[in-house]
Write an enzyme that holds these catalytic residues in place. Structure first.
Site, PDB file in Angstrom:
ATOM      1  N   LYS B  49       0.849  -1.208   0.000  1.00  0.00           N
ATOM      2  CA  LYS B  49       0.000   0.000   0.000  1.00  0.00           C
ATOM      3  C   LYS B  49       0.883   1.257   0.000  1.00  0.00           C
ATOM      4  CE  LYS B  49      -3.965   2.284   1.002  1.00  0.00           C
ATOM      5  NZ  LYS B  49      -5.113   2.366   0.104  1.00  0.00           N
ATOM      6  N   PHE B 139       1.672   7.290  -9.784  1.00  0.00           N
ATOM      7  CA  PHE B 139       1.259   8.460 -10.565  1.00  0.00           C
ATOM      8  C   PHE B 139      -0.211   8.333 -10.981  1.00  0.00           C
ATOM      9  CE2 PHE B 139       5.871   8.459 -12.254  1.00  0.00           C
ATOM     10  CZ  PHE B 139       6.280   9.348 -11.272  1.00  0.00           C
ATOM     11  N   CYS B 141      -3.288   7.252  -8.622  1.00  0.00           N
ATOM     12  CA  CYS B 141      -4.475   7.152  -7.770  1.00  0.00           C
ATOM     13  C   CYS B 141      -5.443   8.290  -8.128  1.00  0.00           C
ATOM     14  CB  CYS B 141      -4.085   7.234  -6.301  1.00  0.00           C
ATOM     15  SG  CYS B 141      -5.539   7.251  -5.226  1.00  0.00           S
ATOM     16  N   LYS B 178       3.614   3.607 -12.191  1.00  0.00           N
ATOM     17  CA  LYS B 178       2.244   3.077 -12.337  1.00  0.00           C
ATOM     18  C   LYS B 178       1.359   4.135 -12.978  1.00  0.00           C
ATOM     19  CE  LYS B 178      -1.517   0.738  -9.890  1.00  0.00           C
ATOM     20  NZ  LYS B 178      -1.919   0.126  -8.624  1.00  0.00           N
ATOM     21  N   THR B 206      -6.917   2.433 -11.256  1.00  0.00           N
ATOM     22  CA  THR B 206      -8.368   2.391 -11.427  1.00  0.00           C
ATOM     23  C   THR B 206      -8.851   3.437 -12.415  1.00  0.00           C
ATOM     24  OG1 THR B 206      -8.497   3.772  -9.474  1.00  0.00           O
ATOM     25  CG2 THR B 206      -8.895   1.432  -9.167  1.00  0.00           C
ATOM     26  N   CYS B 347     -30.869 -27.597 -28.859  1.00  0.00           N
ATOM     27  CA  CYS B 347     -31.697 -26.415 -28.610  1.00  0.00           C
ATOM     28  C   CYS B 347     -32.750 -26.707 -27.540  1.00  0.00           C
ATOM     29  CB  CYS B 347     -32.365 -25.985 -29.908  1.00  0.00           C
ATOM     30  SG  CYS B 347     -33.429 -24.555 -29.728  1.00  0.00           S
ATOM     31  N   CYS B 350     -35.746 -21.627 -26.311  1.00  0.00           N
ATOM     32  CA  CYS B 350     -36.113 -20.385 -25.618  1.00  0.00           C
ATOM     33  C   CYS B 350     -36.356 -19.230 -26.589  1.00  0.00           C
ATOM     34  CB  CYS B 350     -35.058 -19.994 -24.595  1.00  0.00           C
ATOM     35  SG  CYS B 350     -33.486 -19.456 -25.302  1.00  0.00           S
ATOM     36  N   CYS B 357     -31.766 -11.435 -32.981  1.00  0.00           N
ATOM     37  CA  CYS B 357     -31.537 -11.354 -34.431  1.00  0.00           C
ATOM     38  C   CYS B 357     -32.537 -10.389 -35.058  1.00  0.00           C
ATOM     39  CB  CYS B 357     -31.663 -12.737 -35.069  1.00  0.00           C
ATOM     40  SG  CYS B 357     -31.248 -12.722 -36.827  1.00  0.00           S
ATOM     41  N   CYS B 381     -27.749 -13.638 -42.540  1.00  0.00           N
ATOM     42  CA  CYS B 381     -26.990 -13.611 -41.285  1.00  0.00           C
ATOM     43  C   CYS B 381     -25.814 -12.642 -41.380  1.00  0.00           C
ATOM     44  CB  CYS B 381     -26.486 -15.015 -40.952  1.00  0.00           C
ATOM     45  SG  CYS B 381     -25.385 -15.042 -39.524  1.00  0.00           S
ATOM     46  N   CYS B 384     -23.080 -11.311 -36.694  1.00  0.00           N
ATOM     47  CA  CYS B 384     -22.838 -10.440 -35.529  1.00  0.00           C
ATOM     48  C   CYS B 384     -22.549 -11.285 -34.298  1.00  0.00           C
ATOM     49  CB  CYS B 384     -24.034  -9.522 -35.285  1.00  0.00           C
ATOM     50  SG  CYS B 384     -25.581 -10.393 -34.916  1.00  0.00           S
TER      51      CYS B 384
END
Lengths: 455, 437
Positions: B49, B139, B141, B178, B206, B347, B350, B357, B381, B384
Site C-alpha cells: 500500500k 502516478f 491514484c 504506475k 483504477t 436447442c 427459448c 436477431c 446472417c 454479428c
C-alpha cells in the site's frame, strides 16, 4: 401440548422467497421468445412478462403484470399446482433432443409470483386501478371465492359497481374455508381480498342468496347482471348417513372448523386418536396434514387407486409421507364400522388397477376375499365436493346438468338466462383456483359486452 | 516418468519471482499481517500500500467503496475512494522489514507517493534502505484529495518524467511507474516515465467512474456524508481497458519496457490474457476483495495446466504471444465472410436468438411455432454473433466461415415504391482537402 401450541402449528404458511432468491431465479430464466409458461397459465397471469420485468429490475411493473392479469395472483402463487401448469412448460429445464428430460429445474414461477405480491405489500404498492371508462351499472356476484372475487374485481376495474353476496361469516370461499391456513394463511388471504375491495367492491357477508329463485330475483332488485359463483359446498359421502355417525367428518366441515379456530373442540376430539382420511386429492392432503398436527396417534390415508393416480400435487404427497402419514393405496373403503353410533373403523377391500376410466386413470377393481377391518376413531371423507342439494332452486330458470352444475358457455360464462353468468366450481365441478380466476375474468368481459349491447 | 511441470517463475527488472502473481498496492496490501497471509496462500510478491511521508495527513472518506451488481454477479465493478496509506511511515517500514525477513523468496515492491521533489527522494531512499526489491511510483491514484497528486501528476508528462528522474537519481533499485488509464494514449505517459529513467511500467490503476447513484438522496455512491465523486473503479468490468493499454505499450518498440499488468484479473484466464498481450507480472486487488487471497491457487493451478496442455514449459514463452495477431482493424480481410450455424439437437427452445436477431441483427431467423425452434436464413446472417451470446447452451451456435467470394443479401428496403420520391444523387469526390485516402 397446550392448545396455543397446537394453534401455532396452523397459523402460518412457510415463509416465501426474498428478493435475493427471486432475482437468482429471474436470472436463470431464459426469457423465452414465446414464453410457454405464459401460455400454460389458465388465468393469463403472464409469468414470462413478470419475470422479465423482475430481471430488468422493473419490480413495480412485475407486480402490476401479475395483479392486473390476476387479482388473486398471490393466492395462485401459493396454491397453484405449478409443476402441472407454468413450470411444466419451462424451457430452463434445458430439455432438448440430446437431453430429452432436461437437466435442470424449472424456474420457481409460483414462488416468484408469491414473492412479488408479498413485496407489493412491503412497499405499499397498489398496482391495480379503476379505469375511467364512463360505464355505470350494478353487478351482483354470488359467492366470494376466487371466481366471484375475480369477476367483481374485473367489472370494478371497468367502472361497474360490484356487490358480492357471501353466505358465510368471512369472505374468501375456498381460499379461506377450503384450504388449511398452514398452506395459505388467513392474513395472506385477507390481503388478497383487500386488493379486490380496494377497487370499490363491496362484500356482504352472512348474506346467502338461497331460497326460491333468490339468485334470479337479484336482477329484479336493480342489479344489471348477476355472476353466480357459489362453489361446491356439498360433500360426497360413502354412505348417505355419514354425517350422522359419531366420529365421521366431511372434509368441508373439518377444514372450515380449522379455519374458524374451533381448537378447543377439535383437539379434544382428535388427541390420541387414530384418524383415517379417504381420498387422494389436495383436499385429502390438507386433511391428513391437519390431522397430523392435532396430536393424533396415527393418520391413515386411504386411496382406492395407486400413488401416481392421486390428483394431489407430487410435493403435497411427498410432504405427507415425510410427515409420517400412512398411505394405504389400492384400498377401497366399503363400509363404516360402528359400535352403536360411534365409529370404530372402516371395512376396506384391496383393489387392483384395471383399464383406464373416463378420467384417463386406471380404474380400481376390487379383489375378492381381501376385506379387512381398519380400526379408526375418526374418519374424514375427502372424496369430493358437489353442489348443495337445493342449489338449483335458487335459480330455477338457469339450466343445470345432472350433477346440478350450472351449464354456462366457456367463452363467456353466459347461462341460459340472459344477464346471469356463472363460473368456478359450480360450472366446472371441482377445479383450480386459477381456473376460477379465469372464469371471473371471462365473465366480467362478457358482462361488459352484454351491458354495452343492451344500451 | 512423471512429466516435468511448467515453470511459472519469471524475471522482472532483474529480480526473480516464484510466480507472476502480486498483490497490487491497495487495501489488500495494507499490513504485514495481511500480506503474510497472502504469501502463505502462494502469492509471488506484493506491491505494498502506497507509502507517504507523514507530512500531510491522510484520512480516508467513509464509506470507502461501492459495488456494481450486474444480474446476480456481485462486484462486477467496484468503486473506491481510498487514498494512499493512512499509517505512519515508521509503522509501514517495520511491516516491510518483517515481510522481507520472513519471506526472502517473495518480492517486496514499495509503492510511494510524494507531494514535493524532496519527498519523492526521501521516500525512495527510505524504501531502498528498508529492503525494497523494486519501487513503484504512484502516478495514478484518482482519489487523492491533495491537489496535484495521484493521477493529476500522472496526466502530466512533465511531472511523470520529473519525479521519475528524481527517484532514479536517489536510488539504485529498479523503478516502475504506475500509470493511470484516465488518459487517451498510455504509450505517451509511459514514454515520459521512460525518459525519466523508469525501468518498468505498471498499469492500469483504477478507471475514474461512477458505479451508481442513490436514487433517494440523488448522491453518487459511495455516498460520503452527502457528497459523491467520480473515483477509482476496478474489477472484471475494466479488464478490456487494461488489456488495451498493456497491449498498446507492449507493441510500442520505442517504449520497450517490462510491463506489470492489472485490471480485472480474477481467474487464470484473465491472468493469461494479460501475459499474452505482454505483461510479465500480474497484479490483483478486486479479485481478492471479492474472493480472498485463495484465488491465487486457482490462478496458479489453471495457468500451469493450460501451459502443460500446450506444451509450454516456461512462462517467458507465453508473454506477448498474442501481439503479432493484434493490430488495427484496417488489416482485417474483409473479403472473407461467414455466418452462424446451429446445432439444433441441443436447442432448448427459448428463442432468445430470434429476439436479438430480429431487433439487433440481420432478421435472419424465423420461428417455428410448432417445434419452437429457430430457422436460419444464412443469406441474411450478419455474423454479428449476438445469438450465440444469449444462447443458454454453450456450443450450440458457432461461427462458420463461408467459401471465398460468398456474399450475404443486402438488407431489404422496407418500401421500394419510395424510389420515385428520392432526391438522391451519388457523391462525387473531387479535390484532396482533408482527404484521408
Amino acid at each position: 401440548m397446550g392448545i396455543s401450541d397446537v394453534k401455532d402449528r396452523f397459523k402460518q404458511m412457510p415463509p416465501g422467497m426474498n428478493m435475493d432468491q427471486a432475482i437468482v431465479e429471474a436470472e436463470r430464466c431464459l426469457l423465452c421468445h414465446d414464453a410457454p409458461c405464459s401460455k400454460a397459465c389458465p388465468a393469463g397471469t403472464e409469468p414470462g412478462e413478470f419475470i422479465r420485468k423482475l430481471r430488468l429490475r422493473n419490480i413495480t411493473g412485475a407486480i402490476r403484470t401479475i395483479k392486473s392479469n390476476n387479482i388473486l395472483g398471490g393466492a395462485c402463487g401459493v396454491l397453484c399446482p405449478t409443476a402441472e401448469l407454468c413450470e411444466r412448460e419451462c424451457s430452463a429445464m434445458m430439455a432438448s433432443d440430446e437431453n430429452p428430460g432436461g437437466s435442470d429445474k424449472a424456474i420457481r414461477i409460483g414462488d416468484i409470483q408469491r414473492f412479488l405480491v408479498e413485496h407489493s405489500r412491503e412497499i405499499d404498492f397498489q398496482p391495480v386501478e379503476v379505469e375511467e371508462s364512463g360505464v355505470s351499472g350494478k353487478i351482483a356476484v354470488v359467492g366470494s371465492g376466487p371466481a366471484g372475487l375475480s369477476c367483481a374485481a374485473e367489472v370494478s376495474k371497468l367502472g361497474y359497481k360490484a356487490t358480492i353476496f357471501e353466505a358465510l361469516a368471512e369472505p374468501g370461499g375456498v381460499l379461506r374455508y377450503g384450504v388449511v391456513p398452514f398452506r395459505c394463511d388467513t392474513d395472506f388471504v385477507e390481503k388478497e381480498i383487500a386488493d379486490v375491495t380496494a377497487l370499490g367492491v363491496e362484500i356482504k357477508c352472512n348474506s346467502p342468496i338461497e331460497g326460491k329463485a333468490a339468485a334470479e330475483d337479484l336482477l329484479k332488485q336493480g342489479y344489471d347482471a348477476v355472476f353466480m359463483a357459489p362453489g361446491l359446498w356439498g360433500a360426497y359421502a360413502l354412505q348417505d348417513d355419514s354425517a350422522n355417525i359419531d366420529g365421521c367428518y366431511s372434509s368441508v366441515d373439518f377444514l372450515a372448523s380449522i379455519r374458524n379456530e374451533n381448537f378447543d373442540n377439535i383437539i379434544s376430539d382428535f388427541k390420541g386418536k387414530t384418524v383415517a382420511v379417504i381420498g387422494g386429492g389436495s383436499v385429502a392432503m390438507d386433511c391428513v396434514e391437519a390431522a397430523a398436527r392435532l396430536d393424533t396417534t396415527d393418520v391413515n390415508l386411504i386411496y382406492r387407486r395407486s400413488y401416481t393416480q392421486m390428483p394431489a400435487e407430487e410435493i403435497e404427497r411427498i410432504e405427507a409421507l415425510q410427515h409420517g402419514i400412512n398411505f394405504y393405496i389400492l384400498h377401497q373403503p366399503t363400509e363404516f364400522l360402528k359400535d352403536g353410533n360411534k365409529l370404530t373403523g372402516l371395512k376396506l377391500v384391496r383393489t387392483k388397477l384395471g383399464e383406464p376410466d373416463e378420467s384417463g386413470r386406471r380404474r380400481p377393481l376390487l379383489i375378492e376375499g381381501t376385506e379387512w377391518d381398519m380400526p379408526a376413531d375418526i374418519v374424514i371423507e375427502a372424496i369430493g365436493n358437489k353442489a348443495v342439494d337445493d342449489s338449483s332452486d335458487w335459480y330455477p330458470n338457469v339450466k343445470v346438468d345432472g350433477k346440478k352444475l350450472i351449464v354456462a358457455e366457456s367463452e363467456t360464462g353466459a347461462t341460459s338466462v340472459p344477464g346471469i353468468f356463472a363460473g368456478g366450481d359450480i360450472v366446472r365441478g371441482p377445479a383450480l383456483v386459477v381456473e376460477a380466476v379465469q372464469d371471473g375474468k371471462v365473465a366480467a368481459k362478457a358482462i361488459h359486452e352484454y351491458l354495452s349491447d343492451k344500451e | 516418468m512423471a512429466q516435468k511441470k511448467p515453470d511459472l517463475s519469471i524475471e522482472f527488472c532483474g529480480k526473480k519471482y516464484i510466480n507472476p502473481f502480486l498483490l497490487s498496492s491497495s487495501p489488500v496490501s495494507n499490513s504485514a499481517e495481511m500480506v503474510e497471509r497472502a504469501f502463505d496462500a502462494g502469492w509471488g510478491g506484493v506491491v505494498f500500500k502506497t507509502l507517504g511521508s507523514d507530512r500531510l495527513r491522510i484520512d480516508h472518506p467513509s464509506p470507502r467503496m461501492n459495488s456494481m451488481t450486474v444480474g446476480t454477479r456481485k462486484m462486477s465493478t467496484v468503486q473506491n475512494v481510498e487514498q494512499i496509506t493512512d499509517r505512519p511511515l515508521k509503522d509501514n517500514l517495520m511491516e516491510l522489514l518483517y515481510l522481507k525477513k520472513h519471506y526472502p523468496d517473495r518480492r517486496i515492491i514499495h509503492s510511494i507517493m510524494g507531494f514535493a521533489d524532496k519527498e519523492w527522494e526521501y521516500l525512495a531512499k527510505m524504501s531502498e534502505d528498508h529492503g525494497a526489491d523494486t519501487l513503484e511510483l504512484n502516478f495514478s491514484c484518482p482519489n487523492m484529495t491533495i491537489e496535484g497528486s495521484g493521477d493529476q501528476a500522472g496526466k502530466s508528462f512533465y511531472d511523470i518524467e520529473h519525479y521519475t528522474s528524481i527517484v532514479k537519481r536517489a536510488v539504485s533499485i529498479p523503478v516502475m511507474a504506475k500509470m493511470t488509464p484516465n488518459i487517451t494514449d498510455m504509450t505517451e505517459t509511459a514514454m515520459a516515465a521512460k525518459n525519466g529513467g523508469a525501468d518498468a511500467i505498471s498499469a492500469i490503476n483504477t478507471v475514474s467512474g461512477i458505479t451508481g447513484i442513490n436514487l433517494d438522496t440523488l448522491v453518487p455512491q459511495p455516498e460520503v456524508f452527502g457528497r459523491g465523486a467520480s473515483s477509482g473503479t476496478s474489477g472484471p468490468g475494466v479488464k478490456p481497458i487494461g488489456l488495451r493499454f498493456i497491449s498498446d505499450m507492449a507493441k510500442d518498440a520505442n517504449l520497450n519496457l517490462p510491463l506489470s499488468g492489472m485490471g480485472g484479473i480474477e481467474t487464470w484466464i484473465d491472468a493469461l490474457e494479460y501475459l499474452l498481450v505482454g505483461a510479465s507480472t500480474l497484479q490483483v486487488t478486486t479479485g481478492i476483495m471479492h474472493y480472498g487471497y485463495i484465488i491465487v491457487q486457482d490462478m496458479i493451478e489453471g495457468l500451469t495446466d493450460y501451459m502443460a496442455s500446450k506444451g509450454i514449459m516456461k512462462l517467458d514463452n507465453l508473454i506477448g504471444s498474442t501481439l503479432p495477431k493484434l493490430g488495427k482493424t484496417d488489416l482485417f480481410d474483409l473479403d472473407r465472410q461467414g455466418v452462424v450455424e446451429y446445432d439444433l439437437d441441443k436447442c432448448v427452445g427459448c428463442g432468445q436468438c430470434l429476439n436479438v436477431c430480429t431487433d439487433a441483427g440481420g432478421q435472419a431467423l424465423k420461428w417455428d411455432d410448432e417445434t419452437r425452434r429457430p430457422e436460419l436464413n444464412e443469406d441474411k446472417c450478419l455474423s454479428c454473433m449476438l445469438c450465440s451470446f444469449v444462447c443458454p447452451v454453450s456450443g450450440l451456435i458457432k461461427y462458420k466461415a463461408m467459401p471465398e467470394g460468398w456474399k450475404r443479401n443486402e438488407t431489404a428496403i422496407r418500401d421500394p415504391s419510395l424510389e420515385k420520391e428520392l432526391k438522391y444523387e451519388p457523391y462525387v469526390h473531387d479535390g484532396d482537402d482533408g482527404c484521408l485516402v
